[in-house]
Design an enzyme around this catalytic site. Structure first.
Site, PDB file in Angstrom:
ATOM      1  N   ASP A 219     -57.795 -24.011  -8.847  1.00 18.58           N
ATOM      2  CA  ASP A 219     -58.811 -22.573  -8.431  1.00 18.58           C
ATOM      3  C   ASP A 219     -57.908 -21.159  -9.184  1.00 18.58           C
ATOM      4  OD1 ASP A 219     -61.158 -22.790  -8.381  1.00 18.58           O
ATOM      5  OD2 ASP A 219     -61.036 -22.825  -5.976  1.00 18.58           O
ATOM      6  N   ASP A 265     -66.028 -27.524  -4.525  1.00 21.31           N
ATOM      7  CA  ASP A 265     -66.055 -26.492  -3.502  1.00 21.31           C
ATOM      8  C   ASP A 265     -66.422 -27.624  -1.832  1.00 21.31           C
ATOM      9  OD1 ASP A 265     -64.336 -24.760  -4.700  1.00 21.31           O
ATOM     10  OD2 ASP A 265     -66.093 -23.611  -4.554  1.00 21.31           O
TER      11      ASP A 265
END
Length: 378
Positions: A219, A265
């Site tokens: 990420d 997420d």
């Protein structure tokens, strides 16, 4: 995998001007608060209910609801596979016409979204069917080979009620396909997230740490190191993210200035939180300490992500904040309670794995044999 919190239009200091050169009115503080508060609430719903349903899924014997178990090897490979997929999509959007790519993706996610939404609403819809509803059972079965070599490829059980749910979900699917409306997008996104948390099971806490740790690096690199993830997220017209308009108060349902949250997420921390709920239940203490701790950690981590993004006016890799919170808080609680060993020794087997089934049978046979020996000795 889209895994960033951002505002496609206000993600930077220059983003007040859309691509057509016209000036976009700045979002009001109320609109921003409503948008990110709604995203936070939408993220919590599939995690909470998906975790609860994952417990029933782990206990159930229905072939259509068998969970997919993620091992440490799968977890280690996942960031690499996700990176290749993300880069591939980025190159596709650069080389080929974005219109045709999104058309193919829309058809693909149209089918997946209908199935996911149907599976999501089925337990809730059962309460609305009358007792005398003519409910018939069906089974979709595809096998390969014959005799002892016969192998099941697809074994899906459903009933008439499921077909009704499929019809209702198809209405949402057509709405999404024709209008690409943000509400239809969110219905599919929530369904994907809940199904992911429910049906994707980590086999132990160590595997969860490997997966979250790998995606933590993934990420950060793809959001801060390059513009690849944000570019794909903006170009990708598919329900792989939850969106909410910041100008809803001014424009109503036709609002177009969206904040967004990638499904990665939600699902990635969600399957770890669901694992901790199943670990709580395995302790048989009638408390859900680790589940509530990790759930609160998720709220803290996502809230911090939104705060940092608002301060720096730049898309944020949410897992940068979610991973330390979701792993660190439960581990600290385990240290305080002296249950670290129990946490990291907790193991779940794959119900589809014949070796796991054989091992389980052998363990139960050994246990019953030891009990008989104890009785004889007495």
């Amino acid at each position: 995998m889209d895994s960033a919190v951002s505002d496609p239009h206000n993600g930077s200091a220059e983003a007040g001007t859309p691509a057509n050169g016209t000036t976009r009115p700045p979002s009001t503080p109320e609109g921003i608060a409503l948008a990110y508060g709604s995203l936070l609430l939408m993220a919590l719903l599939p995690i909470f209910f998906g975790a609860l349903r994952s417990v029933r899924c782990a206990r159930g014997k229905s072939s259509s609801d068998m969970p997919e178990t993620i091992t440490s090897r799968d977890a280690a490979r996942f960031p690499i596979i996700a990176s290749c997929t993300l880069l591939g999509l980025y190159l596709f959007f650069k080389i080929f016409s974005q219109e045709y790519i999104n058309l193919l993706l829309s058809m693909y996610f149209f089918v997946l979204g209908i199935l996911a939404l149907s599976h999501t609403i089925s337990p809730f819809m059962n309460k609305f069917f009358p007792a005398n509803f003519p409910n018939r059972q069906y089974q979709l079965l595809f096998t390969q080979g014959s005799g002892e070599n016969k192998e099941e490829i697809i074994n899906y059980e459903f009933d008439t009620k499921d077909l009704v749910c499929l019809g209702l979900s198809s209405v949402v699917g057509v709405w999404y396909l024709l209008r690409k409306h943000w509400i239809a997008n969110n219905l599919f996104g929530l369904a994907f997230s809940l199904n992911g948390v429910e049906l994707l099971h980590l086999n132990n806490v160590s595997t969860g740490c490997i997966l979250l740790g790998g995606l933590f690096i993934y990420d950060i690199f793809w959001v801060f190191g390059t513009n690849v993830m944000v570019t794909v997220a903006k170009s990708f017209e598919a329900p792989i993210k939850l969106v909410f308009p910041q100008d809803l108060l001014e424009k109503g349902l036709e609002a177009d200035n969206f904040a967004m949250l990638g499904l990665g997420d939600i699902v990635i921390p969600g399957i770890f939180i669901a694992l901790l709920l199943r670990f709580d239940i395995s302790l048989k203490k009638n408390t859900h300490t680790y589940f509530y701790t990790s759930f609160a950690a998720y709220i803290f981590g996502l809230g911090l992500t939104i705060f940092i993004m608002h301060i720096f006016k730049h898309a944020q890799p949410a897992l940068l904040y979610l991973v330390p919170a979701c792993i660190g808080f439960p581990v600290l609680v385990a240290l305080a309670k002296g249950e670290v060993a129990e946490m990291f020794s907790y193991e779940e087997s794959n119900p589809k794995d014949p070796a796991a089934e054989t091992e389980s049978k052998e363990e139960s046979t050994e246990a019953s044999a030891s009990k008989r020996l104890e009785k004889k000795e007495k």
